[in-house]
Scaffold this active site. Structure first.
Site, PDB file in Angstrom:
ATOM      1  N   CYS A 168     -75.394  18.020  41.586  1.00 50.91           N
ATOM      2  CA  CYS A 168     -76.177  18.335  40.825  1.00 50.91           C
ATOM      3  C   CYS A 168     -76.962  17.227  40.019  1.00 50.91           C
ATOM      4  CB  CYS A 168     -76.250  19.513  39.860  1.00 50.91           C
ATOM      5  SG  CYS A 168     -76.081  21.113  40.814  1.00 50.91           S
TER       6      CYS A 168
ATOM      7  N   ARG B 145     -70.640  13.629  31.733  1.00 49.72           N
ATOM      8  CA  ARG B 145     -70.863  12.487  31.094  1.00 49.72           C
ATOM      9  C   ARG B 145     -69.949  12.441  29.892  1.00 49.72           C
ATOM     10  NH1 ARG B 145     -76.363   9.102  31.041  1.00 49.72           N
ATOM     11  NH2 ARG B 145     -76.556  10.515  29.369  1.00 49.72           N
TER      12      ARG B 145
ATOM     13  N   GLY C 109    -101.273  33.086  23.641  1.00 45.30           N
ATOM     14  CA  GLY C 109    -102.579  33.562  23.870  1.00 45.30           C
ATOM     15  C   GLY C 109    -103.794  32.274  23.886  1.00 45.30           C
TER      16      GLY C 109
ATOM     17  N   TYR D 235     -89.128   9.149  42.180  1.00 42.08           N
ATOM     18  CA  TYR D 235     -87.990  10.252  42.189  1.00 42.08           C
ATOM     19  C   TYR D 235     -88.000  10.802  43.616  1.00 42.08           C
ATOM     20  CZ  TYR D 235     -86.337  15.056  41.475  1.00 42.08           C
ATOM     21  OH  TYR D 235     -85.546  16.092  41.643  1.00 42.08           O
TER      22      TYR D 235
END
Length: 284
Positions: free
Chosen positions: A75, A39, A196, A147
């Site tokens: 893509c 683009r 963690g 989608y």
């Protein structure tokens, strides 16, 4: 697979995206000729041959990008949006994923492109399978969100174009893709593991297919060259399905951090998700 054929020049759309950029790099590493469609040209680390096409929709002019092209790898897409603010999400997805895809395909066929590879999604198959079963290419499509619906509609349109024009179409439906630079849910989970944080995923004994970015790109480029890939639909994965619990443990090992998993029953997570309005997030 045997029977790999020679490829001339390959056009990659969405080449400033995660998969498109990796595909361009792999194509160049193989010594093939590649052109990147973007683009905006203000993007680094792309092939020398770059064409700016602007927004992808039914008005995009592709002629400069398609000149001399043998194969298109498409893509570019409006990707899955977790918190979509559009008033009509399906309409917005269709503008890019359906109209833009089919506009490119029609122009590609007119320009003499031989093969068109479309990056779809396993979400076309549906959101889940029965325990012990996997999706296959032969399954009836069951897209459940805007989608996925847009991707399925694009697939249908591409098959019609292939039937009329003779241009070969290859459809690839990958599952969750992971690898260096991954974003979205996978990146958020990695971040939590690396910090963690205790995670309530110790009793999630589901099975989910994944595909590494390098494996996906290798498969894409096989589809670009193999004669038997023409007009086929493929599901692709690493071939090692993991539960969410196994995935988190693997991430912890890779990060050399302790695993902190709380064995909360899945039904309890689902119930809490519904109460908090996060049912879709829990399912993902």
């Amino acid at each position: 697979m045997s029977g790999i054929s020679h490829i001339n020049k390959l056009l990659v759309t969405g080449s400033n995206g995660w998969v498109g950029r990796a595909a361009c790099a792999s194509i160049e590493n193989r010594g093939w000729s590649v052109r990147a469609a973007v683009r905006s040209t203000s993007v680094a680390d792309l092939p020398d041959d770059v064409v700016q096409v602007g927004s992808v929709n039914n008005q995009t002019h592709w002629a400069p990008a398609l000149s001399g092209i043998h194969t298109v790898l498409h893509c570019a897409a409006r990707v899955h949006v977790m918190t979509d603010t559009a008033q009509d999400p399906l309409s917005e997805f269709r503008k890019v994923n359906v109209d833009g895809t089919l506009n490119l395909a029609r122009q590609a066929s007119a320009a003499g492109v031989k093969r068109y590879i479309f990056m779809s999604s396993v979400k076309v198959n549906g959101e889940s399978t029965r325990s012990g079963h996997s999706f296959t290419e032969a399954d009836t499509a069951n897209p459940q969100d805007p989608y996925a619906i847009s991707k399925f509609e694009a697939e249908q349109g591409l098959r019609q174009i292939a039937a009329v024009t003779g241009m070969e179409v290859v459809i690839i439906r990958p599952p969750l893709v992971y690898g260096p630079g991954v974003k979205a849910n996978f990146a958020a989970l990695m971040h939590a593991v690396q910090r963690g944080w205790p995670l309530p995923l110790g009793a999630a004994h589901n099975q989910r297919s994944l595909v590494a970015l390098d494996n996906l790109v290798d498969f894409i480029l096989t589809c670009a060259t193999h004669p038997s890939a023409a007009n086929q639909t493929f599901l692709v994965s690493d071939g090692q399905d993991l539960s969410t619990t196994e995935l988190v443990r693997g991430m912890a090992r890779a990060a050399n951090v302790p695993t902190r998993l709380l064995p909360i029953p899945v039904w309890a997570l689902q119930t809490a998700g519904q109460w908090l309005g996060q049912g879709a997030a829990v399912q993902r």
